[in-house]
Write a protein that holds these residues in place. Structure first.
Motif, PDB file in Angstrom:
ATOM      1  N   GLY A 215       0.809  -1.206   0.000  1.00 21.90           N
ATOM      2  CA  GLY A 215       0.000   0.000   0.000  1.00 21.90           C
ATOM      3  C   GLY A 215       0.841   1.254   0.000  1.00 21.90           C
ATOM      4  N   THR A 217       0.710   5.457   1.193  1.00 17.94           N
ATOM      5  CA  THR A 217      -0.054   6.468   1.929  1.00 17.94           C
ATOM      6  C   THR A 217      -0.474   7.617   1.020  1.00 17.94           C
ATOM      7  N   ARG A 453       4.217   3.250  10.863  1.00 22.09           N
ATOM      8  CA  ARG A 453       4.092   4.419   9.999  1.00 22.09           C
ATOM      9  C   ARG A 453       2.872   5.216  10.438  1.00 22.09           C
ATOM     10  N   ASP A 455       0.214   6.670   9.504  1.00 21.38           N
ATOM     11  CA  ASP A 455      -1.202   6.465   9.207  1.00 21.38           C
ATOM     12  C   ASP A 455      -1.573   5.021   8.900  1.00 21.38           C
ATOM     13  N   LEU A 456      -0.603   4.143   8.856  1.00 19.11           N
ATOM     14  CA  LEU A 456      -0.867   2.757   8.474  1.00 19.11           C
ATOM     15  C   LEU A 456      -1.783   2.060   9.472  1.00 19.11           C
ATOM     16  N   ASN A 463      -2.084  -4.829   5.605  1.00 16.15           N
ATOM     17  CA  ASN A 463      -1.817  -3.395   5.606  1.00 16.15           C
ATOM     18  C   ASN A 463      -2.956  -2.650   4.906  1.00 16.15           C
ATOM     19  N   TYR A 465      -4.227   1.279   3.945  1.00 12.65           N
ATOM     20  CA  TYR A 465      -3.786   2.661   3.869  1.00 12.65           C
ATOM     21  C   TYR A 465      -5.001   3.579   3.774  1.00 12.65           C
ATOM     22  N   ARG A 467      -5.824   6.590   2.895  1.00 14.39           N
ATOM     23  CA  ARG A 467      -6.221   7.436   1.778  1.00 14.39           C
ATOM     24  C   ARG A 467      -7.027   6.663   0.737  1.00 14.39           C
ATOM     25  N   GLU A 468      -6.633   5.405   0.480  1.00 21.16           N
ATOM     26  CA  GLU A 468      -7.355   4.610  -0.509  1.00 21.16           C
ATOM     27  C   GLU A 468      -8.818   4.428  -0.094  1.00 21.16           C
ATOM     28  N   LYS A 525     -10.489  -4.135   3.878  1.00 20.89           N
ATOM     29  CA  LYS A 525     -10.281  -2.680   3.879  1.00 20.89           C
ATOM     30  C   LYS A 525     -11.547  -1.910   4.216  1.00 20.89           C
TER      31      LYS A 525
END
Length: 561
Positions: A215, A217, A453, A455-456, A463, A465, A467-468, A525
């Motif tokens: 992924g 960010t 990380r 925002d992870l 994982n 992310y 934003r997606e 997700k």
């Protein structure tokens, strides 16, 4: 920083350095088949395939690729659960000089389209039940070939007959496939192909074996370029660490998916390198896993924390004999100490935590299996792996014990990101891989991850992310603003939570948003929790304060415990 204090913690059986062979990764299968031709390589729900048979099938696949015009450097997607076809396609692709692109079968069309078009995939190997999804995804970028197989193709009798009936009853039956010059039967293709040895020459240190997507960010997933040397090195590093592992004798419980780089290395490649038997599990179903351990007696069981949590919390676990388990390495998410201790009491085996990332093939750190270890630590760097704690902006080493960014260097570190030179330059600096994870090292060389990380989100080892997910939410006509964050989940580690501000006059429900997301995102997700707000906390310049939302959730969780 003291110079490699972790080496003092190595067991005497583990070398500090090793001369890794420069070879095609698929040679690990060739070597094991020559040394242990009659030994069982794969056990798929009772169907046993020897090393000799597996290598012949891989040769057949490689010859089929060459006959279809596939050449060195071409990308082949493998979108399958853990099954013999996936193993055959993976090593067959490598023998033909191709580059494997391991693709998650849970992906929805938009995710498939991005990954396959970004990698420039010419062919995909997938299940009959997934052909429709792939076809829809690639409407604007048709693939040259789609190779189709079914789970039943490699099941023993009578399971091969009963499986389609069960699938029909469960509502998961495949729509009849329309075969053509571009949509081919995997089984028939292999049957009509030669099993003559194929060895397309590769430059192991430069030529890619795998493009593994991770992924990003800043948008869609990035392709990590892993060479033959990267993957060979990491498999051997793992074997050096598992120094009690006996070639031709170990059984590996393969519940981790091979489309995840952790499962690909510590299960598939490691097992084949050591001529072990892979007990293939198409998906993690707790009852089936417990039965497999009880009846088939695996000795090695790599997994994600959620798998071990499911086992120790199962009400019927006492009915099963789990004593064959000797070694487990946990990765993909932090391993709670309580889970580690309970699992070890239950099985009598050793459960250790490791650390890695796709960009490092993936393993860089691991705790001692039979030697000294520390709770909550990710352990020590692998042989030939260097690690430092630095100021992430300047790259300067920080004093011992201070928190900074973990950076690593070793033979397993990626060549770079596929077609993303700027991202590569930002992540690989002077040969060092900047992980983006905050960590510290103690005086004995044990490393501890303090935060992931920024925002992870890691849910059940996957994982995610933000934003997606946020971009999908913004596609909904009633959503004015959306931000996604990870919240504490005792089972999955984290769950995805969406904070939503609706447009004036709109009354979209949680159920409607969840349904909307399920059509556009892989199931893991999709946000599990939705909170509707009048406004989101922001900076003076209008940037949403995600960290403030996370802190609020943490406070609420701590008060409830």
């Amino acid at each position: 920083m003291p110079n490699k204090p972790w080496m003092n913690q190595y067991p005497q059986e583990v070398p500090h350095s090793y001369d890794y062979p420069k070879m095609n990764l698929a040679n690990i299968l060739v070597d094991s088949a020559l040394a242990y031709p009659n030994h069982t390589a794969l056990d798929f729900m009772g169907k046993k395939i020897s090393y000799r048979e597996l290598l012949k099938s891989a040769y057949r696949f490689a010859n089929a690729l060459l006959k279809l015009g596939i050449r060195k450097g071409d990308r082949i997607a493998v979108m399958l659960p853990n099954c013999p076809q996936g193993v055959i396609a993976y090593y067959g692709t490598l023998l033909a000089g191709g580059i494997a692109v391991m693709t998650n079968p849970l992906y929805v069309p938009r995710e498939i389209e991005h990954q396959l078009t970004d990698a420039g995939v010419r062919m995909i190997v997938t299940l009959d039940a997934l052909v429709g999804r792939v076809t829809k995804a690639m409407e604007n970028h048709p693939l040259e070939y789609t190779l189709v197989t079914g789970v039943q193709d490699y099941l023993p009798f009578p399971k091969n007959v009963l499986y389609p009936l069960k699938a029909k009853k469960d509502g998961t039956a495949a729509v009849p496939v329309k075969y053509s010059n571009h949509v081919l039967s995997f089984k028939k293709l292999l049957e009509s192909s030669s099993d003559a040895p194929v060895h397309v020459e590769v430059n192991p240190e430069e030529d890619l074996a795998l493009i593994q997507y991770t992924g990003g960010t800043t948008g869609f997933a990035k392709g990590v370029m892993l060479t033959h040397m990267n993957l060979v090195s990491n498999a051997i590093q793992a074997n050096l660490w598992f120094y009690k592992c006996e070639k031709g004798k170990e059984k590996y419980l393969a519940a981790l998916p091979f489309f995840h780089v952790f499962g690909l290395t510590v299960l598939l490649n490691l097992a084949i390198y050591t001529a072990g038997t892979l007990i293939l599990m198409p998906r993690f179903e707790i009852k089936q896993v417990l039965k497999a351990i009880d009846k088939q007696r695996p000795s090695i069981f790599p997994g994600a924390p959620t798998m071990y949590i499911a086992i120790i919390n199962n009400a019927e676990v006492v009915k099963y004999d789990l004593s064959s388990i000797e070694t487990c390495i946990s990765g993909a998410a932090p391993l709670p100490v309580e889970v580690q201790e309970k699992f070890e009491r239950l099985t009598g085996g050793r459960l250790i935590e490791g650390y890695g990332l796709t960009e490092a093939s993936p393993v860089t750190h691991v705790n001692n299996i039979w030697g000294r270890r520390k709770p909550a630590s990710i352990g020590l760097p692998f042989p030939d792996t260097e690690a430092r704690i630095v100021n992430g902006l300047t790259g300067e080493d920080l004093p011992l014990g201070e928190i900074g960014e973990l950076i690593v260097r070793g033979p397993q570190v990626m060549k770079g990101y596929w077609k993303r030179p700027e991202d590569t330059a930002a992540t690989l600096r002077d040969g060092w891989l900047y992980t983006g994870d905050l960590a510290r090292m103690d005086e004995e060389g044990f490393f501890f991850i303090l935060d992931r990380r920024k925002d992870l989100i890691i849910a059940g080892g996957y994982n995610i992310y933000p934003r997606e997910v946020e971009e999908v939410l913004f596609e909904h006509p009633d959503v004015a603003e959306a931000v996604v964050a990870g919240i504490v989940d005792p089972y999955r580690g984290e769950s995805v939570k969406a904070y939503i501000v609706l447009k004036d006059g709109c009354e979209t429900t949680e159920a409607e948003l969840k349904s909307f997301c399920k059509e556009r995102l892989a199931v893991y997700k999709v946000p599990k929790v939705y909170e509707f707000r009048e406004a989101l906390p922001k900076t003076l310049v209008g940037k949403v304060l995600r960290r403030k939302l996370i802190d609020e959730e943490a406070d609420t969780f701590n008060k409830s415990v």
